[in-house]
Structures are given as C-alpha cells and as structure tokens.
Design a protein around this motif. Sequence first.
Motif, mmCIF file in Angstrom:
data_model
loop_
_atom_site.group_PDB
_atom_site.id
_atom_site.type_symbol
_atom_site.label_atom_id
_atom_site.label_comp_id
_atom_site.label_asym_id
_atom_site.label_seq_id
_atom_site.Cartn_x
_atom_site.Cartn_y
_atom_site.Cartn_z
ATOM 1 N N ARG A 1 109.093 -98.109 9.278
ATOM 2 C CA ARG A 1 109.608 -96.809 9.724
ATOM 3 C C ARG A 1 108.467 -95.798 9.728
ATOM 4 N N GLU A 2 108.792 -94.544 10.005
ATOM 5 C CA GLU A 2 107.783 -93.488 9.953
ATOM 6 C C GLU A 2 107.152 -93.468 8.557
ATOM 7 N N TYR A 3 105.842 -93.267 8.516
ATOM 8 C CA TYR A 3 105.102 -93.352 7.256
ATOM 9 C C TYR A 3 104.356 -92.045 7.026
ATOM 10 N N PHE A 4 104.360 -91.572 5.773
ATOM 11 C CA PHE A 4 103.764 -90.291 5.424
ATOM 12 C C PHE A 4 102.643 -90.482 4.404
ATOM 13 N N ALA A 5 101.504 -89.861 4.670
ATOM 14 C CA ALA A 5 100.369 -89.929 3.747
ATOM 15 C C ALA A 5 99.889 -88.509 3.448
ATOM 16 N N GLY A 6 100.001 -88.116 2.204
ATOM 17 C CA GLY A 6 99.482 -86.826 1.747
ATOM 18 C C GLY A 6 98.113 -87.066 1.140
ATOM 19 N N THR A 7 97.093 -86.515 1.759
ATOM 20 C CA THR A 7 95.716 -86.811 1.372
ATOM 21 C C THR A 7 95.030 -85.577 0.798
ATOM 22 N N VAL A 8 94.455 -85.749 -0.379
ATOM 23 C CA VAL A 8 93.748 -84.659 -1.061
ATOM 24 C C VAL A 8 92.282 -84.705 -0.660
ATOM 25 N N LEU A 9 91.789 -83.614 -0.147
ATOM 26 C CA LEU A 9 90.376 -83.522 0.226
ATOM 27 C C LEU A 9 89.616 -82.755 -0.846
ATOM 28 N N GLY A 10 88.443 -83.235 -1.168
ATOM 29 C CA GLY A 10 87.610 -82.576 -2.161
ATOM 30 C C GLY A 10 86.778 -81.457 -1.553
ATOM 31 N N GLN A 11 85.903 -80.905 -2.361
ATOM 32 C CA GLN A 11 85.057 -79.790 -1.945
ATOM 33 C C GLN A 11 83.826 -80.229 -1.168
ATOM 34 N N GLU A 12 83.465 -81.512 -1.248
ATOM 35 C CA GLU A 12 82.265 -82.019 -0.577
ATOM 36 C C GLU A 12 82.539 -82.085 0.922
ATOM 37 N N ALA A 13 81.879 -81.246 1.689
ATOM 38 C CA ALA A 13 82.187 -81.067 3.108
ATOM 39 C C ALA A 13 82.012 -82.347 3.922
ATOM 40 N N PHE A 14 80.945 -83.094 3.684
ATOM 41 C CA PHE A 14 80.699 -84.290 4.485
ATOM 42 C C PHE A 14 81.765 -85.350 4.236
ATOM 43 N N ALA A 15 82.155 -85.517 2.988
ATOM 44 C CA ALA A 15 83.199 -86.494 2.660
ATOM 45 C C ALA A 15 84.533 -86.077 3.278
ATOM 46 N N ALA A 16 84.868 -84.789 3.204
ATOM 47 C CA ALA A 16 86.113 -84.294 3.794
ATOM 48 C C ALA A 16 86.097 -84.496 5.305
ATOM 49 N N PHE A 17 84.964 -84.224 5.936
ATOM 50 C CA PHE A 17 84.834 -84.445 7.376
ATOM 51 C C PHE A 17 85.038 -85.917 7.715
ATOM 52 N N ALA A 18 84.460 -86.809 6.929
ATOM 53 C CA ALA A 18 84.579 -88.244 7.187
ATOM 54 C C ALA A 18 86.039 -88.687 7.116
ATOM 55 N N VAL A 19 86.785 -88.195 6.129
ATOM 56 C CA VAL A 19 88.199 -88.563 6.002
ATOM 57 C C VAL A 19 88.981 -88.040 7.205
ATOM 58 N N LYS A 20 88.766 -86.776 7.566
ATOM 59 C CA LYS A 20 89.481 -86.213 8.718
ATOM 60 C C LYS A 20 89.120 -86.941 10.002
ATOM 61 N N ASN A 21 87.856 -87.292 10.159
ATOM 62 C CA ASN A 21 87.415 -88.006 11.348
ATOM 63 C C ASN A 21 88.077 -89.384 11.420
ATOM 64 N N MET A 22 88.150 -90.080 10.294
ATOM 65 C CA MET A 22 88.779 -91.389 10.262
ATOM 66 C C MET A 22 90.246 -91.285 10.684
ATOM 67 N N VAL A 23 90.936 -90.294 10.139
ATOM 68 C CA VAL A 23 92.357 -90.122 10.457
ATOM 69 C C VAL A 23 92.537 -89.791 11.936
ATOM 70 N N SER A 24 91.625 -89.030 12.507
ATOM 71 C CA SER A 24 91.749 -88.672 13.926
ATOM 72 C C SER A 24 91.602 -89.890 14.831
#
Length: 132
Positions: free
Chosen positions: A83-106
């Motif tokens: 069924r529909e699946y929900f993922a709540g993702t916590v991003l840290g303060q490290e900008a490059f790591a946060a960008f990488a996670v958002k990029n992967m999800v996109s």
Amino acid sequence: MTITHENEYVEVGYENDYAIIRYKKFCPDKEDREAMLALVDLVKEKRFFKHMANPSLMGVAPLETQKWVAEEIMPSLVRAAGREYFAGTVLGQEAFAAFAVKNMVSNINEEMLKVHFFDSEEKSLEWLAQQN
C-alpha cells in the motif's frame, strides 16, 4: 524501541506501528546495505507501512548505494507494505549529507512512496502518527 538489527554504526527496530532506522555515526557501505535490507525484512514481517529514518550522523553514502536505495530498497518497502508507504526522514546539519539524502529521494520513481523531511525525530514521529 525493539531492536531487530544492530551494529556499531546503525540500529533497526520498531515501535508501535512503524519501523525505525537510526544511524549512530558514519556508516561504511557494507553495514549500511545490511541495515537497509534488515529494514525491508522488518517491514515485510510486521506489515508496516511507515518508518522513521535518522541518517543525520551517517555521512554521505556512495553514489552507487544511493542509486541502489532509490531503485531497489524504497520500491521494496512499498511492495512489502502492499500500500502507500510513508517515510519520515530526519536531516542533520551537515549540508552535503542533507543534499545527498534529498537528491537520492528525488530519484525515486515510486508513486506510492511519500517521503517528508524533518529536523528532529520528534517531528518525524508526529507526522508518521498522522499517516493511516
């Protein structure tokens, strides 16, 4: 949290009606992949349709692993939930790591997957509690 998979870098488990994957520190690729597979197994076993991920301390995963998560793991979670699946993702303060996670999800091509980003586990869990 009931822990179902753990090593020095990451823990996977559950509370109530959702799975949790929480990184403790920088996580090598092998252990990251093992934890992701453990998350899929947990979702299959418990028939969960939501999880909280906190990769804020893990660092940046290699591009090949990011691609694997986007193309294999996230669709596997949706299939496991059925069924529909929900993922709540916590991003840290490290900008490059946060960008990488958002990029992967996109790069995830999965209509039944809803990923939202938060600055704390508490906010992520509040959002997950509203998803039915």
